[in-house]
Design a protein around this motif. Structure first.
Motif, PDB file in Angstrom:
ATOM      1  N   HIS A  92      50.805  41.091  50.781  1.00  0.00           N
ATOM      2  CA  HIS A  92      49.585  41.520  51.475  1.00  0.00           C
ATOM      3  C   HIS A  92      48.434  40.942  50.673  1.00  0.00           C
ATOM      4  N   PHE A  93      47.533  40.312  51.390  1.00  0.00           N
ATOM      5  CA  PHE A  93      46.698  39.314  50.750  1.00  0.00           C
ATOM      6  C   PHE A  93      45.683  39.906  49.788  1.00  0.00           C
ATOM      7  N   ASN A  94      45.337  41.192  49.995  1.00  0.00           N
ATOM      8  CA  ASN A  94      44.426  41.852  49.061  1.00  0.00           C
ATOM      9  C   ASN A  94      43.098  41.122  48.869  1.00  0.00           C
ATOM     10  N   LEU A  95      42.602  40.543  49.942  1.00  0.00           N
ATOM     11  CA  LEU A  95      41.260  39.972  49.850  1.00  0.00           C
ATOM     12  C   LEU A  95      40.253  41.124  49.874  1.00  0.00           C
ATOM     13  N   ILE A  96      39.067  40.853  49.372  1.00  0.00           N
ATOM     14  CA  ILE A  96      38.050  41.902  49.336  1.00  0.00           C
ATOM     15  C   ILE A  96      37.308  41.866  50.668  1.00  0.00           C
ATOM     16  N   PRO A  97      37.460  42.951  51.478  1.00  0.00           N
ATOM     17  CA  PRO A  97      36.975  42.901  52.861  1.00  0.00           C
ATOM     18  C   PRO A  97      35.473  42.712  52.980  1.00  0.00           C
ATOM     19  N   SER A  98      34.718  43.178  51.968  1.00  0.00           N
ATOM     20  CA  SER A  98      33.260  43.120  52.078  1.00  0.00           C
ATOM     21  C   SER A  98      32.683  41.783  51.629  1.00  0.00           C
ATOM     22  N   LEU A  99      33.546  40.872  51.136  1.00  0.00           N
ATOM     23  CA  LEU A  99      33.069  39.559  50.692  1.00  0.00           C
ATOM     24  C   LEU A  99      33.533  38.484  51.663  1.00  0.00           C
ATOM     25  N   ASP A 100      32.687  37.479  51.882  1.00  0.00           N
ATOM     26  CA  ASP A 100      33.126  36.382  52.741  1.00  0.00           C
ATOM     27  C   ASP A 100      34.115  35.499  51.979  1.00  0.00           C
ATOM     28  N   VAL A 101      34.687  34.519  52.683  1.00  0.00           N
ATOM     29  CA  VAL A 101      35.748  33.700  52.106  1.00  0.00           C
ATOM     30  C   VAL A 101      35.289  33.002  50.821  1.00  0.00           C
ATOM     31  N   GLY A 102      34.091  32.436  50.876  1.00  0.00           N
ATOM     32  CA  GLY A 102      33.581  31.722  49.698  1.00  0.00           C
ATOM     33  C   GLY A 102      33.486  32.644  48.486  1.00  0.00           C
ATOM     34  N   ALA A 103      32.968  33.849  48.700  1.00  0.00           N
ATOM     35  CA  ALA A 103      32.804  34.804  47.593  1.00  0.00           C
ATOM     36  C   ALA A 103      34.154  35.328  47.120  1.00  0.00           C
ATOM     37  N   ASN A 104      35.093  35.496  48.064  1.00  0.00           N
ATOM     38  CA  ASN A 104      36.445  35.891  47.656  1.00  0.00           C
ATOM     39  C   ASN A 104      37.055  34.837  46.734  1.00  0.00           C
ATOM     40  N   ILE A 105      36.864  33.568  47.084  1.00  0.00           N
ATOM     41  CA  ILE A 105      37.490  32.501  46.293  1.00  0.00           C
ATOM     42  C   ILE A 105      36.918  32.446  44.878  1.00  0.00           C
ATOM     43  N   SER A 106      35.627  32.687  44.740  1.00  0.00           N
ATOM     44  CA  SER A 106      35.069  32.584  43.377  1.00  0.00           C
ATOM     45  C   SER A 106      35.141  33.890  42.579  1.00  0.00           C
ATOM     46  N   PHE A 107      35.587  34.967  43.220  1.00  0.00           N
ATOM     47  CA  PHE A 107      35.512  36.296  42.594  1.00  0.00           C
ATOM     48  C   PHE A 107      36.249  36.381  41.250  1.00  0.00           C
ATOM     49  N   HIS A 108      37.523  36.011  41.232  1.00  0.00           N
ATOM     50  CA  HIS A 108      38.302  36.141  39.992  1.00  0.00           C
ATOM     51  C   HIS A 108      37.868  35.138  38.934  1.00  0.00           C
ATOM     52  N   ALA A 109      37.532  33.943  39.396  1.00  0.00           N
ATOM     53  CA  ALA A 109      37.077  32.929  38.444  1.00  0.00           C
ATOM     54  C   ALA A 109      35.837  33.422  37.706  1.00  0.00           C
ATOM     55  N   LYS A 110      34.955  34.090  38.434  1.00  0.00           N
ATOM     56  CA  LYS A 110      33.745  34.634  37.795  1.00  0.00           C
ATOM     57  C   LYS A 110      34.108  35.726  36.802  1.00  0.00           C
ATOM     58  N   LEU A 111      35.024  36.613  37.207  1.00  0.00           N
ATOM     59  CA  LEU A 111      35.471  37.669  36.286  1.00  0.00           C
ATOM     60  C   LEU A 111      36.088  37.085  35.023  1.00  0.00           C
ATOM     61  N   ALA A 112      36.821  35.977  35.209  1.00  0.00           N
ATOM     62  CA  ALA A 112      37.514  35.356  34.077  1.00  0.00           C
ATOM     63  C   ALA A 112      36.579  34.480  33.250  1.00  0.00           C
ATOM     64  N   GLY A 113      35.319  34.351  33.684  1.00  0.00           N
ATOM     65  CA  GLY A 113      34.380  33.478  32.984  1.00  0.00           C
ATOM     66  C   GLY A 113      34.719  32.003  33.158  1.00  0.00           C
ATOM     67  N   ARG A 114      35.360  31.668  34.287  1.00  0.00           N
ATOM     68  CA  ARG A 114      35.773  30.280  34.520  1.00  0.00           C
ATOM     69  C   ARG A 114      35.294  29.766  35.869  1.00  0.00           C
ATOM     70  N   HIS A 115      34.128  30.218  36.293  1.00  0.00           N
ATOM     71  CA  HIS A 115      33.586  29.770  37.577  1.00  0.00           C
ATOM     72  C   HIS A 115      33.273  28.282  37.486  1.00  0.00           C
ATOM     73  N   ASP A 116      33.911  27.493  38.333  1.00  0.00           N
ATOM     74  CA  ASP A 116      33.786  26.034  38.294  1.00  0.00           C
ATOM     75  C   ASP A 116      33.571  25.566  39.736  1.00  0.00           C
ATOM     76  N   PRO A 117      32.301  25.442  40.148  1.00  0.00           N
ATOM     77  CA  PRO A 117      32.008  25.134  41.553  1.00  0.00           C
ATOM     78  C   PRO A 117      32.682  23.853  42.046  1.00  0.00           C
ATOM     79  N   ALA A 118      32.785  22.828  41.193  1.00  0.00           N
ATOM     80  CA  ALA A 118      33.391  21.567  41.640  1.00  0.00           C
ATOM     81  C   ALA A 118      34.869  21.774  41.951  1.00  0.00           C
ATOM     82  N   TRP A 119      35.551  22.499  41.074  1.00  0.00           N
ATOM     83  CA  TRP A 119      36.976  22.798  41.300  1.00  0.00           C
ATOM     84  C   TRP A 119      37.147  23.661  42.545  1.00  0.00           C
TER      85      TRP A 119
END
Ligand SMILES: Nc1ncnc2c1ncn2[C@@H]1O[C@H](COP(=O)(O)OP(=O)(O)OP(=O)(O)O)[C@@H](O)[C@H]1O
Ligand SMILES: [Mg+2]
Length: 218
Positions: A92-119
């Motif tokens: 079960h995908f466990n996406l965050i319902p209140s965030l759009d796809v773009g924000a879902n994709i960057s969510f964990h990377a931001k938490l991990a301190g590894r947000h890399d927009p190019a990647w």
């Protein structure tokens, strides 16, 4: 060795008494290796993944992942391990319902301190979700949601990806596409993959398979 389990044991106490689920698991994964974990329902596959993810504690034995011995981590280090050293993909995908796809994709990377927009842009293209970035999870099909969930996990570039029947909710053709994307993306980031599946056909697409039976790896 990226991940190594030695004589790992886990039991649960229930109304019927003590259930010994894992009775001495030995397992090694190299960096970049993909391994399928198979076994009957109730054999302990999800239990094993939870231990490796640091979501639960083993009763005995040792789990070393990315150089950390999990039993020795205090709460702060355990949280840091979960944030940065493992990525999870569930049935079960466990996406965050209140965030759009773009924000879902960057969510964990931001938490991990590894947000890399190019990647992230590259991932979005590889996953074929460019046109879906402004949508919300409930506006996506199952296969699209799972591709986003994989993107969210891989955006943070974890050295180890743990996947629990990630294609279990998808039809066979969509499941194959999603698994192939996951295999090629983990290969391209050099991540190891430990993937639970009931399907011997899917298991054969990975480097190696191990089977859980009677609390041990056969
Ligand atoms: N928190 C818990 N408390 C008590 N028993 C549990 C708990 N979690 C799991 N179990 C039991 O441990 C056994 C292993 O469960 P687990 O979820 O690991 O199996 P699985 O191999 O992932 O099965 P499936 O293929 O159906 O997902 C089952 O008998 C289950 O009922
Ligand atoms: Mg399970």
């Amino acid at each position: 060795m990226l991940l190594s389990l030695r004589n790992v044991r886990k039991s649960y106490t229930t109304a019927e008494g003590r259930l010994e689920i894992l009775k001495g698991i030995d397992l090694d994964l190299d960096g970049g290796e993909s391994v399928a974990l198979t076994g009957e329902s109730g054999s302990g596959k999800s239990t094993l993944l939870h231990l490796v993810a640091g979501l639960d504690h083993a009763d005995a034995g040792e789990i070393v992942s990315s150089g950390r011995s999990l039993a020795t981590l205090d709460d702060r280090r355990r949280a840091e391990y979960r944030r940065t050293a493992v990525g999870l993909v569930f049935q079960h995908f466990n996406l965050i319902p209140s965030l759009d796809v773009g924000a879902n994709i960057s969510f964990h990377a931001k938490l991990a301190g590894r947000h890399d927009p190019a990647w992230e842009r590259e991932l979005v293209e590889l996953l074929g979700v460019e046109t879906l970035l402004a949508r919300y999870p409930e506006q996506l099909s199952g296969g699209q949601q799972q591709r986003v969930a994989i993107g969210r996990t891989l955006a943070a570039k974890p050295p180890l990806v743990l996947a629990d029947e990630p294609t279990g909710n998808l039809d066979e053709a969509t499941g194959d596409i999603v698994l192939n994307i996951m295999l090629s993306l983990t290969k391209s980031t050099g991540a190891a993959l430990l993937l639970v599946t009931h399907s011997t056909r899917l298991a054969q697409m990975l480097d190696r398979s191990v089977h859980l039976r009677g609390g041990r790896i056969a």
